[in-house]
Every structure is written in structure tokens, then in C-alpha cells.
Design a protein around this motif. Structure first.
Motif, PDB file in Angstrom:
ATOM      1  N   PHE A  53       0.851  -1.190   0.000  1.00 50.95           N
ATOM      2  CA  PHE A  53       0.000   0.000   0.000  1.00 50.95           C
ATOM      3  C   PHE A  53       0.885   1.237   0.000  1.00 50.95           C
ATOM      4  O   PHE A  53       1.873   1.310   0.745  1.00 50.95           O
ATOM      5  CB  PHE A  53      -0.914   0.027   1.223  1.00 50.95           C
ATOM      6  N   GLY A  54       0.541   2.206  -0.849  1.00 54.67           N
ATOM      7  CA  GLY A  54       1.337   3.425  -0.887  1.00 54.67           C
ATOM      8  C   GLY A  54       0.853   4.405  -1.933  1.00 54.67           C
ATOM      9  O   GLY A  54      -0.322   4.400  -2.325  1.00 54.67           O
ATOM     10  N   LEU A  55       1.778   5.246  -2.396  1.00 57.01           N
ATOM     11  CA  LEU A  55       1.458   6.331  -3.316  1.00 57.01           C
ATOM     12  C   LEU A  55       2.363   6.278  -4.538  1.00 57.01           C
ATOM     13  O   LEU A  55       3.521   5.859  -4.453  1.00 57.01           O
ATOM     14  CB  LEU A  55       1.648   7.689  -2.631  1.00 57.01           C
ATOM     15  N   ILE A  56       1.824   6.741  -5.676  1.00 53.13           N
ATOM     16  CA  ILE A  56       2.650   7.001  -6.850  1.00 53.13           C
ATOM     17  C   ILE A  56       2.386   8.434  -7.301  1.00 53.13           C
ATOM     18  O   ILE A  56       1.301   8.977  -7.106  1.00 53.13           O
ATOM     19  CB  ILE A  56       2.380   6.020  -8.014  1.00 53.13           C
ATOM     20  N   SER A  60       7.806   9.236  -8.511  1.00 55.34           N
ATOM     21  CA  SER A  60       8.223   8.407  -7.382  1.00 55.34           C
ATOM     22  C   SER A  60       7.187   7.339  -7.046  1.00 55.34           C
ATOM     23  O   SER A  60       6.013   7.442  -7.413  1.00 55.34           O
ATOM     24  CB  SER A  60       8.453   9.275  -6.138  1.00 55.34           C
ATOM     25  N   GLN A  61       7.673   6.319  -6.336  1.00 65.04           N
ATOM     26  CA  GLN A  61       6.818   5.331  -5.684  1.00 65.04           C
ATOM     27  C   GLN A  61       7.223   5.270  -4.215  1.00 65.04           C
ATOM     28  O   GLN A  61       8.405   5.129  -3.898  1.00 65.04           O
ATOM     29  CB  GLN A  61       6.998   3.941  -6.296  1.00 65.04           C
ATOM     30  N   VAL A  62       6.255   5.379  -3.328  1.00 65.70           N
ATOM     31  CA  VAL A  62       6.502   5.238  -1.889  1.00 65.70           C
ATOM     32  C   VAL A  62       5.413   4.321  -1.350  1.00 65.70           C
ATOM     33  O   VAL A  62       4.230   4.567  -1.569  1.00 65.70           O
ATOM     34  CB  VAL A  62       6.506   6.602  -1.167  1.00 65.70           C
ATOM     35  N   TYR A  63       5.826   3.263  -0.661  1.00 61.87           N
ATOM     36  CA  TYR A  63       4.836   2.293  -0.199  1.00 61.87           C
ATOM     37  C   TYR A  63       5.420   1.464   0.930  1.00 61.87           C
ATOM     38  O   TYR A  63       6.606   1.579   1.266  1.00 61.87           O
ATOM     39  CB  TYR A  63       4.391   1.381  -1.346  1.00 61.87           C
ATOM     40  N   TYR A  64       4.575   0.624   1.529  1.00 53.46           N
ATOM     41  CA  TYR A  64       5.081  -0.299   2.542  1.00 53.46           C
ATOM     42  C   TYR A  64       4.549  -1.701   2.281  1.00 53.46           C
ATOM     43  O   TYR A  64       3.527  -1.889   1.616  1.00 53.46           O
ATOM     44  CB  TYR A  64       4.745   0.184   3.958  1.00 53.46           C
ATOM     45  N   ASN A  65       5.280  -2.679   2.805  1.00 51.69           N
ATOM     46  CA  ASN A  65       4.934  -4.087   2.661  1.00 51.69           C
ATOM     47  C   ASN A  65       4.018  -4.482   3.820  1.00 51.69           C
ATOM     48  O   ASN A  65       4.412  -4.387   4.985  1.00 51.69           O
ATOM     49  CB  ASN A  65       6.212  -4.927   2.666  1.00 51.69           C
ATOM     50  N   VAL A  66       2.813  -4.908   3.505  1.00 46.04           N
ATOM     51  CA  VAL A  66       1.828  -5.238   4.534  1.00 46.04           C
ATOM     52  C   VAL A  66       2.274  -6.434   5.376  1.00 46.04           C
ATOM     53  O   VAL A  66       1.910  -6.559   6.543  1.00 46.04           O
ATOM     54  CB  VAL A  66       0.452  -5.499   3.878  1.00 46.04           C
ATOM     55  N   ALA A  67       3.096  -7.306   4.824  1.00 44.26           N
ATOM     56  CA  ALA A  67       3.537  -8.501   5.543  1.00 44.26           C
ATOM     57  C   ALA A  67       4.519  -8.191   6.664  1.00 44.26           C
ATOM     58  O   ALA A  67       4.623  -8.956   7.632  1.00 44.26           O
ATOM     59  CB  ALA A  67       4.164  -9.503   4.573  1.00 44.26           C
ATOM     60  N   ASN A  68       5.257  -7.065   6.561  1.00 40.01           N
ATOM     61  CA  ASN A  68       6.272  -6.788   7.588  1.00 40.01           C
ATOM     62  C   ASN A  68       6.359  -5.323   8.017  1.00 40.01           C
ATOM     63  O   ASN A  68       7.152  -4.991   8.904  1.00 40.01           O
ATOM     64  CB  ASN A  68       7.649  -7.269   7.121  1.00 40.01           C
ATOM     65  N   VAL A  70       7.660  -2.785   6.540  1.00 44.67           N
ATOM     66  CA  VAL A  70       8.852  -2.070   6.070  1.00 44.67           C
ATOM     67  C   VAL A  70       8.462  -1.113   4.941  1.00 44.67           C
ATOM     68  O   VAL A  70       7.747  -1.491   4.009  1.00 44.67           O
ATOM     69  CB  VAL A  70       9.928  -3.063   5.589  1.00 44.67           C
ATOM     70  N   PHE A  71       8.959   0.130   5.036  1.00 42.54           N
ATOM     71  CA  PHE A  71       8.663   1.145   4.028  1.00 42.54           C
ATOM     72  C   PHE A  71       9.690   1.109   2.897  1.00 42.54           C
ATOM     73  O   PHE A  71      10.890   0.929   3.138  1.00 42.54           O
ATOM     74  CB  PHE A  71       8.662   2.541   4.654  1.00 42.54           C
ATOM     75  N   HIS A  72       9.200   1.321   1.674  1.00 42.66           N
ATOM     76  CA  HIS A  72      10.047   1.428   0.489  1.00 42.66           C
ATOM     77  C   HIS A  72       9.875   2.844  -0.061  1.00 42.66           C
ATOM     78  O   HIS A  72       8.796   3.199  -0.541  1.00 42.66           O
ATOM     79  CB  HIS A  72       9.640   0.403  -0.567  1.00 42.66           C
ATOM     80  N   ILE A  73      10.924   3.634   0.045  1.00 45.56           N
ATOM     81  CA  ILE A  73      10.904   5.010  -0.451  1.00 45.56           C
ATOM     82  C   ILE A  73      11.802   5.042  -1.677  1.00 45.56           C
ATOM     83  O   ILE A  73      13.030   5.061  -1.569  1.00 45.56           O
ATOM     84  CB  ILE A  73      11.392   6.013   0.609  1.00 45.56           C
ATOM     85  N   ASN A  74      11.178   4.974  -2.854  1.00 41.80           N
ATOM     86  CA  ASN A  74      11.904   4.777  -4.105  1.00 41.80           C
ATOM     87  C   ASN A  74      12.767   3.514  -3.984  1.00 41.80           C
ATOM     88  O   ASN A  74      12.237   2.438  -3.808  1.00 41.80           O
ATOM     89  CB  ASN A  74      12.686   6.033  -4.482  1.00 41.80           C
ATOM     90  N   GLN A 150       2.366   3.416  15.463  1.00 45.56           N
ATOM     91  CA  GLN A 150       1.794   4.006  14.252  1.00 45.56           C
ATOM     92  C   GLN A 150       2.903   4.705  13.483  1.00 45.56           C
ATOM     93  O   GLN A 150       3.681   5.468  14.058  1.00 45.56           O
ATOM     94  CB  GLN A 150       0.695   5.007  14.605  1.00 45.56           C
ATOM     95  N   CYS A 151       2.979   4.422  12.201  1.00 49.74           N
ATOM     96  CA  CYS A 151       3.984   5.077  11.363  1.00 49.74           C
ATOM     97  C   CYS A 151       3.310   5.574  10.090  1.00 49.74           C
ATOM     98  O   CYS A 151       2.691   4.791   9.363  1.00 49.74           O
ATOM     99  CB  CYS A 151       5.123   4.125  11.021  1.00 49.74           C
ATOM    100  N   VAL A 152       3.427   6.870   9.852  1.00 55.89           N
ATOM    101  CA  VAL A 152       2.841   7.508   8.676  1.00 55.89           C
ATOM    102  C   VAL A 152       3.949   8.199   7.900  1.00 55.89           C
ATOM    103  O   VAL A 152       4.758   8.933   8.479  1.00 55.89           O
ATOM    104  CB  VAL A 152       1.754   8.527   9.084  1.00 55.89           C
ATOM    105  N   CYS A 153       4.001   7.936   6.611  1.00 54.55           N
ATOM    106  CA  CYS A 153       4.947   8.620   5.729  1.00 54.55           C
ATOM    107  C   CYS A 153       4.238   9.826   5.127  1.00 54.55           C
ATOM    108  O   CYS A 153       3.178   9.683   4.510  1.00 54.55           O
ATOM    109  CB  CYS A 153       5.424   7.673   4.633  1.00 54.55           C
ATOM    110  N   SER A 154       4.816  11.013   5.319  1.00 56.82           N
ATOM    111  CA  SER A 154       4.205  12.262   4.861  1.00 56.82           C
ATOM    112  C   SER A 154       5.024  12.867   3.732  1.00 56.82           C
ATOM    113  O   SER A 154       6.248  12.976   3.833  1.00 56.82           O
ATOM    114  CB  SER A 154       4.103  13.259   6.019  1.00 56.82           C
TER     115      SER A 154
END
Length: 206
Positions: A53-56, A60-68, A70-74, A150-154
Motif C-alpha cells: 500500500f502506498g502512493l505514486i 516516485s513510488q513510496v509504499y510499505y509491505n503489509v507482511a512486515n 517495512v517502508f520502500h521510499i523509491n 503508528q507510522c505515517v509517511c508524509s
């Protein structure tokens, strides 16, 4: 699936970013359809099928893996843990399901008051989105403590990307947050917790 495929990095509409929900069966739901631009509701997301789940947008692509969690920022991966009394407790990277997703936008409205003067005229409002946010919240047990994390990427349009990290515990914990980028520690933040009181930290992504 869309996230993780670099060719999908632009919003199909004038909005700078759109959310993307990738499912385990290879399908996805996007805030706006990538072909027709038809809008979908956030509450239409099937959390039981969610894997990413994330944004495009903005290249850029920014998202996180629901299984763990972990955030992926590009091309970079960010993980977070809490260290207390020489013991480190992963807040991300665990075999949990982080599917209590969060998504919201910060905006402002400007009114043209001059439009109210004169017979037959009406005021004009201009609405602007200033920041896009996504992330999750998760309750977990670390030894004897129950942690609410809670972790939110802004993604502000005019400032640097940052994490909003909120954490609380049912016990006093004299610890610190540890943030890793691609497996390497990039910051340690002194973050003692008082029982049943939330601590909030904004951390600029680097």
C-alpha cells in the motif's frame, strides 16, 4: 500489481499523488483508475487481500509491505525498532500483518472575498492539497509490554518527506527508537515511554 514496477510513477490526474492498493492475486485498486481516471473510495480497499500500500506520483513510488511493515521510499527500505535495556525489539520486519492502513491529505482553502461585493457576485474558493500521507497502525506485544505503534509517511509538496512515528506502551520503558535504511542504522532517537502516554516524533527521511 503496480507498486515495485518503476514504470508506474505518475498520477493519471492533476492531483500530485494517488494511493495504490496491491492485492496478492496480482490485481489492484487505485484512487483513480490509471486508464479511465474513474475515482475509487479508500473504504473500497479489501484489507484481507492487501500486500502493498502506498502512493505514486511526481516520478516516485513510496509504499510499505503489509507482511512486515517495512517502508520502500523509491529504492530504499526503512525499518524501525525499539531498543530497551540492551534488548532490541523490531517494530517492523516482524511476521505480522500490518493491514490497518492510514491515508489522509492535508490541505487549505483560500476565499476570494472580493467576489462577495456587488449584486449577483459570489465568492470563489480555491482548495489546495499541501501534503499526502499514508501508513498504518499496529498493536503488538514485546515481552511483557503491549506496544501501540503508528507510522505515517508524509509527502509535503514544498518540504522534505518525513515519517510521523507515534508509539505508546502500557509499561514505562526507558528506551530509544532505532531507524535503519537498507539494513544499516541511520539514527537512534532517545524515546523513553511513560505508561499509557503516547510519544510522537517527526523524522526527516535521509
Amino acid at each position: 500489481m503496480i507498486l515495485g514496477q518503476k514504470q508506474y510513477s505518475r498520477s493519471p490526474v492533476s492531483q500530485a499523488y494517488i494511493w495504490i492498493a496491491d492485492y496478492y492475486d496480482g490485481t489492484y485498486l487505485s484512487e483513480y483508475d490509471l486508464q479511465t481516471q474513474h475515482a475509487h473510495r479508500f473504504y473500497d480497499i479489501n484489507k484481507e487481500k492487501l500486500v502493498l500500500f502506498g502512493l505514486i506520483g511526481q516520478g516516485s513510488q513510496v509504499y510499505y509491505n503489509v507482511a512486515n511493515g517495512v517502508f520502500h521510499i523509491n529504492a530504499d527500505r526503512y525499518s524501525i525498532s525499539y531498543e530497551c535495556e540492551e534488548q532490541e525489539y523490531p517494530l517492523t520486519g516482524r511476521t505480522f500483518v500490518y493491514n490497518d492502513i492510514i491515508q489522509f491529505k492535508n490541505g487549505s482553502s483560500e476565499a476570494n472575498m472580493a467576489g462577495f461585493s456587488g449584486q449577483g457576485n459570489s465568492g470563489a474558493f480555491r482548495n489546495t492539497i499541501e501534503c499526502f500521507n499514508f501508513g498504518y497502525k499496529k498493536t503488538m506485544n514485546l515481552n511483557d509490554a503491549q506496544i501501540n505503534f503508528q507510522c505515517v509517511c508524509s509527502l509535503p509538496l514544498k518540504e522534505s518527506v518525513f515519517f510521523q512515528i507515534k508509539i505508546s506502551s502500557n509499561l514505562d520503558l526507558p528506551g530509544q527508537l532505532v531507524i535503519r535504511k537498507n539494513g544499516f542504522v541511520v539514527d537512534r532517537i532517545i524515546a523513553p515511554l511513560r505508561a499509557n502516554h503516547a510519544g510522537i516524533i517527526n523524522w526527516d527521511i535521509r
